[in-house]
Design a protein around this motif. Sequence first.
Motif, short mmCIF file in Angstrom:
data_model
loop_
_atom_site.label_atom_id
_atom_site.label_comp_id
_atom_site.label_asym_id
_atom_site.label_seq_id
_atom_site.Cartn_x
_atom_site.Cartn_y
_atom_site.Cartn_z
N LEU A 148 0.82 -1.21 0.00
CA LEU A 148 0.00 0.00 0.00
C LEU A 148 0.86 1.26 0.00
CD1 LEU A 148 -2.78 -1.09 2.53
CD2 LEU A 148 -2.88 -1.09 0.03
N LEU A 149 2.03 1.21 0.62
CA LEU A 149 2.93 2.36 0.61
C LEU A 149 3.41 2.67 -0.81
CD1 LEU A 149 5.07 1.71 3.83
CD2 LEU A 149 3.57 3.67 3.42
N VAL A 150 3.76 1.62 -1.56
CA VAL A 150 4.19 1.82 -2.94
C VAL A 150 3.04 2.35 -3.78
CG1 VAL A 150 5.00 0.64 -5.02
CG2 VAL A 150 6.00 0.07 -2.81
N ALA A 151 1.82 1.83 -3.53
CA ALA A 151 0.64 2.32 -4.26
C ALA A 151 0.37 3.79 -3.94
CB ALA A 151 -0.57 1.46 -3.90
N GLN A 152 0.56 4.16 -2.69
CA GLN A 152 0.36 5.55 -2.30
C GLN A 152 1.44 6.44 -2.92
OE1 GLN A 152 -2.27 6.55 -0.96
NE2 GLN A 152 -1.80 8.65 -0.40
N MET A 153 2.65 5.90 -3.06
CA MET A 153 3.72 6.64 -3.70
C MET A 153 3.39 6.91 -5.19
SD MET A 153 7.82 5.76 -3.64
CE MET A 153 7.54 4.71 -2.21
N GLU A 154 2.68 5.97 -5.80
CA GLU A 154 2.23 6.14 -7.19
C GLU A 154 1.31 7.35 -7.30
OE1 GLU A 154 1.39 5.49 -11.24
OE2 GLU A 154 2.94 4.58 -9.99
N ILE A 155 0.40 7.48 -6.35
CA ILE A 155 -0.52 8.63 -6.34
C ILE A 155 0.26 9.93 -6.14
CG2 ILE A 155 -2.35 9.73 -4.98
CD1 ILE A 155 -3.53 6.95 -4.55
N ILE A 156 1.23 9.89 -5.26
CA ILE A 156 2.05 11.08 -5.00
C ILE A 156 2.84 11.48 -6.24
CG2 ILE A 156 4.05 11.93 -3.67
CD1 ILE A 156 2.97 10.14 -1.34
N SER A 157 3.32 10.47 -6.96
CA SER A 157 4.12 10.76 -8.17
C SER A 157 3.30 11.42 -9.27
CB SER A 157 4.76 9.47 -8.69
OG SER A 157 3.79 8.61 -9.24
N LEU A 158 1.99 11.23 -9.25
CA LEU A 158 1.13 11.87 -10.24
C LEU A 158 1.07 13.38 -10.04
CD1 LEU A 158 -1.88 9.36 -10.30
CD2 LEU A 158 -0.11 9.63 -12.05
N ARG A 159 1.32 13.83 -8.83
CA ARG A 159 1.26 15.26 -8.52
C ARG A 159 2.64 15.86 -8.29
NH1 ARG A 159 -3.19 12.73 -7.24
NH2 ARG A 159 -5.20 13.83 -7.43
N SER A 160 3.65 15.03 -8.38
CA SER A 160 5.02 15.52 -8.27
C SER A 160 5.90 14.62 -9.14
CB SER A 160 5.49 15.49 -6.81
OG SER A 160 6.83 15.90 -6.72
N HIS A 161 6.25 15.10 -10.33
CA HIS A 161 7.04 14.29 -11.26
C HIS A 161 8.51 14.33 -10.87
CE1 HIS A 161 3.80 14.65 -14.64
NE2 HIS A 161 3.40 13.97 -13.59
N ASN A 162 8.80 13.69 -9.75
CA ASN A 162 10.17 13.66 -9.26
C ASN A 162 10.82 12.34 -9.67
OD1 ASN A 162 12.29 12.94 -7.08
ND2 ASN A 162 11.95 15.14 -6.77
N ARG A 163 11.98 12.40 -10.24
CA ARG A 163 12.65 11.20 -10.75
C ARG A 163 12.96 10.20 -9.64
NH1 ARG A 163 17.13 13.53 -15.13
NH2 ARG A 163 15.60 14.40 -16.62
N ALA A 164 13.36 10.70 -8.48
CA ALA A 164 13.71 9.81 -7.38
C ALA A 164 12.48 9.05 -6.88
CB ALA A 164 14.33 10.60 -6.24
N ILE A 165 11.34 9.73 -6.85
CA ILE A 165 10.09 9.07 -6.43
C ILE A 165 9.70 8.01 -7.45
CG2 ILE A 165 7.63 9.38 -5.98
CD1 ILE A 165 8.23 12.14 -4.92
N ASN A 166 9.79 8.34 -8.71
CA ASN A 166 9.45 7.38 -9.78
C ASN A 166 10.37 6.16 -9.73
OD1 ASN A 166 7.25 8.73 -10.95
ND2 ASN A 166 8.60 10.07 -12.12
N ALA A 167 11.66 6.40 -9.50
CA ALA A 167 12.62 5.29 -9.44
C ALA A 167 12.29 4.37 -8.27
CB ALA A 167 14.04 5.83 -9.31
N ALA A 168 11.97 4.95 -7.10
CA ALA A 168 11.62 4.16 -5.93
C ALA A 168 10.33 3.39 -6.15
CB ALA A 168 11.49 5.07 -4.71
N LYS A 169 9.39 4.03 -6.81
CA LYS A 169 8.10 3.41 -7.09
C LYS A 169 8.27 2.17 -7.96
CE LYS A 169 5.91 5.20 -10.37
NZ LYS A 169 5.24 6.20 -11.23
#
Length: 231
Positions: A148-169
């Motif tokens: 669920l944390l990874v899924a929530q990170m996916e939602i966060i990445s939709l509103r913040s196109h940060n490369r580090a977040i996308n890589a972690a996701k």
Amino acid sequence: MSIGKNNRLYLAIGASVGFGIAISLGITLLLISKFSGAEFTAFVISFAVLAIAVGFAPELQEISIAGNVVKLKEVKADALKAIESLTKSRVETLRVLLRLIVRSENGPTTIELIDPRIPEFWRVIDLAEEYDCVEQVKKEILIGVPILLVAQMEIISLRSHNRAINAAKFAKEVLEPQELIVLAYDKSSIQSATQNFQKSPYDKLKLELKTSLSEYSRLYQLKEKLETESN
């Protein structure tokens, strides 16, 4: 389950008081001719037996009522078995629910601020706490939380196109909340995301991120708490 001395004393006192009241009532009914002598005797004997049964309930093996023998110890044992069986069934049900919730994966949409599975997940955890069986379902919780944390990170990445977040996701790596907050609130990353939210300016996306990040932190804290208790 044993009964302590204090509880035994309270039972004996209660039985004595009850018997005294019954005797007084019986005498009153006898005096006003509501009872015959035989009825009064039967009344007193009945309450005497009841008082003894209550006062010495922990020691009684069986009691006879109108010729029918009731084995109290067996009744108690059957009741305890039923309670134990119910408790096990309840724990297994919670385990199944926790597994099903995280498996029912639907990709997040741009509308959602919180993965739709998370509220249901919390409801099951609340039930586990209410039933005092969090320890028994801890394994399932610790398996589900990272998903669920990874899924929530996916939602966060939709509103913040940060490369580090996308890589972690994509690597299914769970970031610490403080690290994720710094990455998500990067101004250029939020501005980049505004291209996908034509009706959502920078300030609105930043406000929405606050809700999403707060839920992420809440889940992460649960994970940390359970892992610490396991060590």
